[in-house]
Design a protein around this motif. Sequence first.
Motif, mmCIF file in Angstrom:
data_model
loop_
_atom_site.group_PDB
_atom_site.id
_atom_site.type_symbol
_atom_site.label_atom_id
_atom_site.label_comp_id
_atom_site.label_asym_id
_atom_site.label_seq_id
_atom_site.Cartn_x
_atom_site.Cartn_y
_atom_site.Cartn_z
ATOM 1 N N LYS A 121 36.290 43.984 0.922
ATOM 2 C CA LYS A 121 36.198 44.951 2.015
ATOM 3 C C LYS A 121 36.174 46.382 1.465
ATOM 4 O O LYS A 121 35.447 47.238 1.968
ATOM 5 C CB LYS A 121 37.382 44.781 2.967
ATOM 6 C CG LYS A 121 37.375 43.499 3.774
ATOM 7 C CD LYS A 121 38.595 43.441 4.682
ATOM 8 C CE LYS A 121 38.612 42.179 5.514
ATOM 9 N NZ LYS A 121 39.831 42.097 6.375
ATOM 10 N N ALA A 125 33.154 49.004 2.011
ATOM 11 C CA ALA A 125 33.409 50.278 2.674
ATOM 12 C C ALA A 125 32.904 51.447 1.832
ATOM 13 O O ALA A 125 32.361 52.425 2.358
ATOM 14 C CB ALA A 125 34.898 50.436 2.956
ATOM 15 N N ALA A 133 37.868 53.034 6.214
ATOM 16 C CA ALA A 133 37.897 51.591 5.944
ATOM 17 C C ALA A 133 38.254 51.320 4.488
ATOM 18 O O ALA A 133 38.950 50.345 4.181
ATOM 19 C CB ALA A 133 36.543 50.964 6.285
#
Length: 217
Positions: A121, A125, A133
Amino acid sequence: MPTPLPHGIHKRSLLRNDVYESIRDAIIDGTFAAGERLRDPELEAWLGVSRTPIREALLRLERAGLIVSQPGRATMVASLDPAATKDARQVVAAMHELATRLAVPVLTEEHLANMVTANAKFSAALETDDVDAALAADDQFHAEMVAACANAMIPLVLDQSMPVLRRMEYQRFSSDQARHSVTAHAQIIKLASLGDTEAASLATRDNWLSLDTQIQN
């Protein structure tokens, strides 16, 4: 800049910690600029809460080094202080190194899988320049070690030390320098999965100390 819209984004039942986090995050992301005056009535209208939780949040933010108060005069956003940021970086690096030393011997497959997911993630991001994020994913990655280490003092120290450092992290994650952390995270996961406590701890420390490049810049 002016106090953000919309006003009243929080309900009266908002927890004090949420008020603190809202103001803290607005300082970190530059919504409230260094030197900007923070006025209680404007904060009340923005957050939709009474003055009491706001004053409590401002006291916490002052202890964290994000605001400065002049009794009877003004409350302002603190300027970036390289010395204070460096001090915070050293403390945060030491706490995460300790957390890793304590956590690696007891890490589960679930912890490691969560770290892999968080790093994916984080990388995604950064690719889309989503700084918020990226920060959230970075927090999720390091939170696995902190949770697994089961030392209740570590998150308390980090809560006190991180806010001033987070302003510098926000700048770093807006630049290409942050890509280094994706590789560093992967190395930490690899060493932890091998049960190499010493190497994983040092890699974690170095990951946080690498923020020194941004501070110097």
